[in-house]
Every structure is written in structure tokens, then in C-alpha cells.
Design a protein around this motif. Structure first.
Motif, PDB file in Angstrom:
ATOM      1  N   SER A 102      19.773  -5.401   2.435  1.00 32.24           N
ATOM      2  CA  SER A 102      19.187  -5.401   1.096  1.00 32.24           C
ATOM      3  C   SER A 102      19.029  -6.813   0.545  1.00 32.24           C
ATOM      4  N   PHE A 104      17.589  -6.860  -2.632  1.00 33.97           N
ATOM      5  CA  PHE A 104      17.248  -6.352  -3.961  1.00 33.97           C
ATOM      6  C   PHE A 104      17.420  -7.436  -5.020  1.00 33.97           C
ATOM      7  N   LYS A 105      16.346  -7.709  -5.758  1.00 31.23           N
ATOM      8  CA  LYS A 105      16.331  -8.669  -6.872  1.00 31.23           C
ATOM      9  C   LYS A 105      16.687 -10.094  -6.474  1.00 31.23           C
ATOM     10  N   ASP A 122      15.507  -3.355   2.076  1.00 32.75           N
ATOM     11  CA  ASP A 122      15.111  -3.218   0.674  1.00 32.75           C
ATOM     12  C   ASP A 122      14.753  -4.590   0.089  1.00 32.75           C
ATOM     13  N   SER A 124      13.013  -4.577  -2.867  1.00 27.92           N
ATOM     14  CA  SER A 124      12.641  -4.204  -4.232  1.00 27.92           C
ATOM     15  C   SER A 124      12.996  -5.304  -5.221  1.00 27.92           C
ATOM     16  N   GLU A 125      12.043  -5.599  -6.102  1.00 30.23           N
ATOM     17  CA  GLU A 125      12.209  -6.544  -7.204  1.00 30.23           C
ATOM     18  C   GLU A 125      12.591  -7.955  -6.757  1.00 30.23           C
ATOM     19  N   VAL A 142      11.208  -1.404   2.003  1.00 36.46           N
ATOM     20  CA  VAL A 142      10.858  -1.008   0.644  1.00 36.46           C
ATOM     21  C   VAL A 142      10.381  -2.233  -0.141  1.00 36.46           C
ATOM     22  N   GLU A 144       8.978  -2.619  -3.823  1.00 34.69           N
ATOM     23  CA  GLU A 144       8.743  -2.032  -5.147  1.00 34.69           C
ATOM     24  C   GLU A 144       8.924  -3.125  -6.179  1.00 34.69           C
ATOM     25  N   HIS A 145       7.876  -3.438  -6.915  1.00 40.00           N
ATOM     26  CA  HIS A 145       7.919  -4.503  -7.922  1.00 40.00           C
ATOM     27  C   HIS A 145       8.361  -5.826  -7.284  1.00 40.00           C
ATOM     28  N   THR A 146       7.857  -6.053  -6.081  1.00 40.65           N
ATOM     29  CA  THR A 146       8.168  -7.246  -5.305  1.00 40.65           C
ATOM     30  C   THR A 146       7.056  -8.274  -5.488  1.00 40.65           C
ATOM     31  N   THR A 165       1.862  -1.744  -7.423  1.00 43.96           N
ATOM     32  CA  THR A 165       3.227  -1.896  -7.943  1.00 43.96           C
ATOM     33  C   THR A 165       3.913  -3.163  -7.429  1.00 43.96           C
ATOM     34  N   ASN A 166       3.176  -3.984  -6.678  1.00 40.09           N
ATOM     35  CA  ASN A 166       3.700  -5.245  -6.158  1.00 40.09           C
ATOM     36  C   ASN A 166       2.680  -6.342  -6.417  1.00 40.09           C
TER      37      ASN A 166
END
Length: 191
Positions: A102, A104-105, A122, A124-125, A142, A144-146, A165-166
Motif C-alpha cells: 500500500s 495510500f495517500k 493500493d 489510492s489518493e 487500485v 482512486e483519486h490518484t 476519478t484520477n
């Protein structure tokens, strides 16, 4: 008493087992052929270090600083890079297996992923602006909002990225991988 700082040290599969990593600072060190799976790297600092042919699967990275770290030919299953210290976070991956990890963010601009497996990772973000995915398998990854602005995915494959969404401004794709931008529309593409 365990040492808390190492500089210009080389750890191989025989010496690496004796090193406590948690909370220790490493500067310009090399880790070779070691099995560090399930170890606790929490609070450790790695600056200008290289891991080559290591098993780093399931290591704990809570507040770990990875600053200009290179990973080559490493097995790194299930890592939580989102738990790392965000300050100066920078690394390169070559011929690595990062499945189920991951990011993530995380803000990991200009990161190089080369010849690596990124199955179900992942992102995402995360901010991947200017990152290069050179010949990487992104099956099930994944996004998402990347932020993928100026990212290069021209040689990577099996990705699914929704441009609605990206952010993909000026990102580079090539055929047939670019078809992964259309998956959300559930359409048939005939060659």
C-alpha cells in the motif's frame, strides 16, 4: 548494547541476522541477500541505502524514514509504505515483487518502478506525478483519486485507471495498455 547508527556498512545474509533494525539509523549502507521478512523496521532511518536480493515481505514500517533508497530484486509482499515517515520519502524499485502493498495517500513523485510486479497494490489518493512504471504488471492495482500527471505507463500492462476519478494530465500510455482507461465503461473493444 545494540548500535543505533551505521554508516557505509555492508550487511550480507550472515551478518544481517544480528542487526536490530527498529529505531536504528543507516546512512549509505547496503543490504545483500538477506531474509528480513516479518522484521520490525519501525522508527528506523535509511538514507542513500540499497537493498539487493532481499526478502522484505511483511516488514513493519511505522514511522520508518526511507530517503533515496534503492530496492533491487527484492520480494516485498504486503508492505505498508503509507505508514512510513513522509518527510523525504523517496525510493526506486527494480525487478521487485511488491504485490499487495500500500502506498495510500503517499506523495512519491518521480518514483521509478522498473520490471516490477505491482499486483493489487493500493495507490489510492497518492501523488505519483512524474513517476515511471517501466514494464510493470499492475493487475488489480487500485488507482482512486490518484495524481498521475506526467506519469509514464507506456510499457506497463494490466492496469485499470479511471480518468474521471484520477488526474492523468500529460500522462503517457501506449496501446494496448491504454485500453485500461476504458474499463469502467463496460464496453467491448474489437481489434
Amino acid at each position: 548494547m545494540a548500535e543505533s547508527f551505521f554508516e557505509d556498512a555492508i550487511f550480507d545474509k550472515t551478518t544481517i541476522q544480528d542487526v536490530i533494525l527498529k529505531g536504528v539509523e543507516f546512512d549509505n549502507c547496503s543490504f545483500l541477500n538477506g531474509d528480513l521478512s516479518n522484521q520490525d523496521f519501525s522508527g528506523a532511518q535509511f538514507t542513500d541505502c540499497e537493498f539487493t536480493d532481499c526478502n522484505l515481505s511483511m516488514i513493519r514500517l511505522a514511522k520508518t524514514a526511507l530517503r533515496n533508497v534503492t530496492f533491487k530484486n527484492c520480494k516485498m509482499l504486503g508492505l505498508r509504505f503509507d505508514d512510513c515517515n513522509a518527510f523525504g520519502l523517496a525510493f526506486t524499485f527494480e525487478n521487485c515483487i511488491l504485490n499487495y502493498s500500500s502506498f495510500f495517500k503517499t506523495s512519491i513523485r518521480n518514483t521509478l518502478f522498473r520490471n516490477s510486479q505491482l499486483v493489487e497494490v493500493d495507490f489510492s489518493e497518492s501523488n505519483l506525478t512524474g513517476s515511471v512504471f517501466d514494464n510493470c504488471n499492475l493487475s488489480g492495482a487500485v488507482f482512486e483519486h490518484t495524481v498521475l500527471d506526467k506519469a509514464d505507463l507506456t510499457t506497463s500492462y494490466h492496469y485499470s485507471i479511471n480518468p474521471e476519478t484520477n488526474r492523468v494530465k500529460k500522462a503517457k500510455f501506449s496501446y494496448p495498455g491504454v485500453l485500461g482507461l476504458l474499463n469502467q465503461y463496460d464496453i467491448e473493444i474489437i481489434e
